[in-house]
Design a protein around this motif. Sequence first.
Motif, PDB file in Angstrom:
ATOM      1  N   ALA A  34       0.815  -1.155  -0.112  1.00 42.90           N
ATOM      2  CA  ALA A  34      -0.022   0.047  -0.054  1.00 42.90           C
ATOM      3  C   ALA A  34       1.067   1.260  -0.011  1.00 42.90           C
ATOM      4  CB  ALA A  34      -0.790  -0.009   1.141  1.00 42.90           C
ATOM      5  N   ASP A  35       2.124   1.299   0.559  1.00 37.17           N
ATOM      6  CA  ASP A  35       2.909   2.414   0.657  1.00 37.17           C
ATOM      7  C   ASP A  35       3.592   2.423  -0.830  1.00 37.17           C
ATOM      8  OD1 ASP A  35       2.580   3.182   3.380  1.00 37.17           O
ATOM      9  OD2 ASP A  35       4.041   1.639   4.096  1.00 37.17           O
ATOM     10  N   THR A  36       3.620   1.666  -1.382  1.00 40.94           N
ATOM     11  CA  THR A  36       4.349   1.768  -2.630  1.00 40.94           C
ATOM     12  C   THR A  36       3.519   2.004  -3.796  1.00 40.94           C
ATOM     13  OG1 THR A  36       4.031  -0.463  -3.543  1.00 40.94           O
ATOM     14  CG2 THR A  36       5.857  -0.237  -2.186  1.00 40.94           C
ATOM     15  N   LEU A  37       2.335   2.349  -3.697  1.00 43.76           N
ATOM     16  CA  LEU A  37       1.065   2.569  -4.807  1.00 43.76           C
ATOM     17  C   LEU A  37       1.669   4.092  -5.291  1.00 43.76           C
ATOM     18  CD1 LEU A  37      -2.065   1.244  -3.315  1.00 43.76           C
ATOM     19  CD2 LEU A  37      -0.672   0.248  -4.984  1.00 43.76           C
ATOM     20  N   LYS A  38       1.620   4.072  -6.608  1.00 52.74           N
ATOM     21  CA  LYS A  38       2.153   5.275  -7.268  1.00 52.74           C
ATOM     22  C   LYS A  38       1.169   5.572  -8.395  1.00 52.74           C
ATOM     23  CE  LYS A  38       6.923   5.449  -5.898  1.00 52.74           C
ATOM     24  NZ  LYS A  38       7.913   4.833  -5.941  1.00 52.74           N
ATOM     25  N   PHE A  39      -0.029   5.807  -8.335  1.00 48.86           N
ATOM     26  CA  PHE A  39      -1.035   5.923  -9.253  1.00 48.86           C
ATOM     27  C   PHE A  39      -1.869   7.356  -9.097  1.00 48.86           C
ATOM     28  CE2 PHE A  39      -0.880   1.060  -8.564  1.00 48.86           C
ATOM     29  CZ  PHE A  39      -0.276   0.873  -9.878  1.00 48.86           C
ATOM     30  N   PRO A  40      -2.314   7.639 -10.221  1.00 47.27           N
ATOM     31  CA  PRO A  40      -3.095   8.984  -9.897  1.00 47.27           C
ATOM     32  C   PRO A  40      -4.402   8.880  -9.014  1.00 47.27           C
ATOM     33  CG  PRO A  40      -2.885   8.378 -12.307  1.00 47.27           C
ATOM     34  CD  PRO A  40      -2.320   7.329 -11.747  1.00 47.27           C
ATOM     35  N   HIS A  41      -4.727   9.721  -8.312  1.00 46.38           N
ATOM     36  CA  HIS A  41      -5.946   9.783  -7.314  1.00 46.38           C
ATOM     37  C   HIS A  41      -5.392   8.962  -5.963  1.00 46.38           C
ATOM     38  CE1 HIS A  41      -7.897  11.959 -10.605  1.00 46.38           C
ATOM     39  NE2 HIS A  41      -7.906  10.894 -11.323  1.00 46.38           N
ATOM     40  N   VAL A  77     -10.745   2.673  -5.299  1.00 51.89           N
ATOM     41  CA  VAL A  77     -10.331   3.732  -4.619  1.00 51.89           C
ATOM     42  C   VAL A  77     -10.705   5.027  -5.397  1.00 51.89           C
ATOM     43  CG1 VAL A  77      -8.405   4.924  -3.567  1.00 51.89           C
ATOM     44  CG2 VAL A  77      -8.373   2.413  -3.769  1.00 51.89           C
ATOM     45  N   HIS A  78     -11.385   5.859  -4.726  1.00 52.81           N
ATOM     46  CA  HIS A  78     -11.913   7.149  -5.683  1.00 52.81           C
ATOM     47  C   HIS A  78     -12.439   6.921  -6.897  1.00 52.81           C
ATOM     48  CE1 HIS A  78     -10.388   9.756  -2.481  1.00 52.81           C
ATOM     49  NE2 HIS A  78      -9.063   9.211  -2.607  1.00 52.81           N
ATOM     50  N   GLY A  79     -12.960   5.654  -7.064  1.00 46.49           N
ATOM     51  CA  GLY A  79     -13.955   5.115  -8.158  1.00 46.49           C
ATOM     52  C   GLY A  79     -12.826   4.515  -9.275  1.00 46.49           C
ATOM     53  N   LYS A  80     -11.615   4.398  -8.926  1.00 43.36           N
ATOM     54  CA  LYS A  80     -10.717   3.830  -9.772  1.00 43.36           C
ATOM     55  C   LYS A  80     -10.423   2.464  -9.309  1.00 43.36           C
ATOM     56  CE  LYS A  80     -10.265   7.424 -11.952  1.00 43.36           C
ATOM     57  NZ  LYS A  80     -10.302   7.882 -13.352  1.00 43.36           N
ATOM     58  N   ILE A  81     -10.270   1.417 -10.199  1.00 36.97           N
ATOM     59  CA  ILE A  81      -9.935   0.070  -9.904  1.00 36.97           C
ATOM     60  C   ILE A  81      -8.350  -0.250  -9.702  1.00 36.97           C
ATOM     61  CG2 ILE A  81     -10.015  -2.214 -10.751  1.00 36.97           C
ATOM     62  CD1 ILE A  81     -12.876  -0.720 -10.061  1.00 36.97           C
ATOM     63  N   ILE A  82      -8.262  -0.913  -8.781  1.00 41.31           N
ATOM     64  CA  ILE A  82      -6.906  -1.479  -8.424  1.00 41.31           C
ATOM     65  C   ILE A  82      -6.813  -3.026  -8.235  1.00 41.31           C
ATOM     66  CG2 ILE A  82      -4.823  -1.638  -6.786  1.00 41.31           C
ATOM     67  CD1 ILE A  82      -5.485   1.457  -6.235  1.00 41.31           C
ATOM     68  N   GLU A  83      -6.161  -3.501  -9.152  1.00 43.92           N
ATOM     69  CA  GLU A  83      -6.133  -4.832  -9.217  1.00 43.92           C
ATOM     70  C   GLU A  83      -4.663  -5.471  -9.043  1.00 43.92           C
ATOM     71  OE1 GLU A  83      -7.867  -8.185 -12.301  1.00 43.92           O
ATOM     72  OE2 GLU A  83      -6.829  -6.673 -12.898  1.00 43.92           O
ATOM     73  N   ALA A  84      -4.441  -6.129  -8.088  1.00 44.29           N
ATOM     74  CA  ALA A  84      -3.124  -6.855  -7.716  1.00 44.29           C
ATOM     75  C   ALA A  84      -3.067  -8.181  -7.878  1.00 44.29           C
ATOM     76  CB  ALA A  84      -2.559  -6.173  -6.427  1.00 44.29           C
ATOM     77  N   TYR A  85      -1.935  -8.725  -8.406  1.00 39.49           N
ATOM     78  CA  TYR A  85      -1.669 -10.148  -8.371  1.00 39.49           C
ATOM     79  C   TYR A  85      -0.399 -10.274  -7.508  1.00 39.49           C
ATOM     80  CZ  TYR A  85      -5.559 -10.535 -11.516  1.00 39.49           C
ATOM     81  OH  TYR A  85      -6.868 -10.772 -12.205  1.00 39.49           O
ATOM     82  N   ILE A  86      -0.532 -11.402  -6.560  1.00 40.33           N
ATOM     83  CA  ILE A  86       0.422 -11.291  -5.678  1.00 40.33           C
ATOM     84  C   ILE A  86       0.979 -12.907  -5.728  1.00 40.33           C
ATOM     85  CG2 ILE A  86       1.102 -11.143  -2.987  1.00 40.33           C
ATOM     86  CD1 ILE A  86      -1.930  -9.805  -3.220  1.00 40.33           C
ATOM     87  N   VAL A  87       2.444 -12.908  -5.847  1.00 38.90           N
ATOM     88  CA  VAL A  87       2.936 -14.260  -6.147  1.00 38.90           C
ATOM     89  C   VAL A  87       4.010 -14.185  -4.792  1.00 38.90           C
ATOM     90  CG1 VAL A  87       4.752 -15.888  -7.455  1.00 38.90           C
ATOM     91  CG2 VAL A  87       2.870 -14.432  -8.512  1.00 38.90           C
ATOM     92  N   GLN A  88       3.767 -15.517  -4.142  1.00 40.09           N
ATOM     93  CA  GLN A  88       4.345 -15.642  -2.953  1.00 40.09           C
ATOM     94  C   GLN A  88       5.542 -16.994  -3.404  1.00 40.09           C
ATOM     95  OE1 GLN A  88       2.661 -17.156   0.627  1.00 40.09           O
ATOM     96  NE2 GLN A  88       4.692 -17.310   1.712  1.00 40.09           N
ATOM     97  N   HIS A  89       6.903 -16.335  -3.349  1.00 44.85           N
ATOM     98  CA  HIS A  89       7.825 -17.250  -3.910  1.00 44.85           C
ATOM     99  C   HIS A  89       8.102 -18.319  -2.780  1.00 44.85           C
ATOM    100  CE1 HIS A  89       9.048 -14.424  -7.235  1.00 44.85           C
ATOM    101  NE2 HIS A  89       8.637 -13.481  -6.263  1.00 44.85           N
ATOM    102  N   LYS A  90       8.503 -19.554  -3.328  1.00 49.64           N
ATOM    103  CA  LYS A  90       8.624 -20.654  -2.750  1.00 49.64           C
ATOM    104  C   LYS A  90      10.165 -20.817  -2.120  1.00 49.64           C
ATOM    105  CE  LYS A  90       7.854 -23.493  -5.972  1.00 49.64           C
ATOM    106  NZ  LYS A  90       7.690 -24.639  -6.792  1.00 49.64           N
ATOM    107  N   HIS A  91      10.304 -21.350  -1.036  1.00 48.60           N
ATOM    108  CA  HIS A  91      11.672 -21.509  -0.633  1.00 48.60           C
ATOM    109  C   HIS A  91      12.470 -22.883  -1.026  1.00 48.60           C
ATOM    110  CE1 HIS A  91      11.174 -18.217   1.982  1.00 48.60           C
ATOM    111  NE2 HIS A  91      10.257 -18.723   2.622  1.00 48.60           N
ATOM    112  N   HIS A  92      11.740 -24.056  -1.497  1.00 46.49           N
ATOM    113  CA  HIS A  92      12.351 -25.014  -2.147  1.00 46.49           C
ATOM    114  C   HIS A  92      12.170 -25.214  -3.377  1.00 46.49           C
ATOM    115  CE1 HIS A  92      12.140 -25.979   2.406  1.00 46.49           C
ATOM    116  NE2 HIS A  92      10.982 -25.755   2.414  1.00 46.49           N
ATOM    117  N   PRO A  93      13.346 -25.346  -4.042  1.00 47.36           N
ATOM    118  CA  PRO A  93      13.185 -25.436  -5.253  1.00 47.36           C
ATOM    119  C   PRO A  93      12.873 -26.824  -5.894  1.00 47.36           C
ATOM    120  CG  PRO A  93      15.454 -25.097  -4.663  1.00 47.36           C
ATOM    121  CD  PRO A  93      14.586 -25.003  -3.523  1.00 47.36           C
TER     122      PRO A  93
END
Length: 181
Positions: A34-41, A77-93
């Motif tokens: 959330a702190d890294t979001l850099k979008f208009p509005h 947020v403020h009528g604008k859509i934010i969609e995030a896809y979150i990948v959690q990286h595995k520790h065991h290859p």
Amino acid sequence: MNKYTFITNYQYGEKTDVSQIDAVSMKVALNQWADTLKFPHIGDISKSNIKQLIHSGEIEEIPLKKLHHISCLYERVHGKIIEAYIVQHKHHPSELQTFNVIVLFKGGTYVRQIQADSCCEAIRIWGKYLSWHFYNSIERQTIKEVLKNNFEELINSLMPKVWSFSLVVDNSILEMFIVEC
């Protein structure tokens, strides 16, 4: 510490951002995101509101069915859509890596998980099995033609285990993000 990659899409492809966050849990990663979001509005007040919603549980990631280590978050947020896809990286290859292929095309987002030896092989496999539900015959043919040639030079390494690839298909931009988990 866990590593999370966020592919954040603002207003149906108007702007897309990719970030990686090391955090002890998904909730901590979401707050840092959330702190890294850099979008208009989306200013400091919006970020603070998003963090409050994350803390209260009103905003949470939703695991994608039948896919491992990837989830989605969708918020207005403020009528604008934010969609995030979150990948959690595995520790065991494992012997074969798992790649999450996230495609933004014509206002839709398509996610597929592929086991392959490399990022390029994952893209080839993705292109081999294009769904007729999402891509018409001209679009499928165009994509397959691009993937027959030396498309590897079009792949951009964004950060460790994250690549992007884009091409024009029938006057529309297809933007792809490949994340190894």
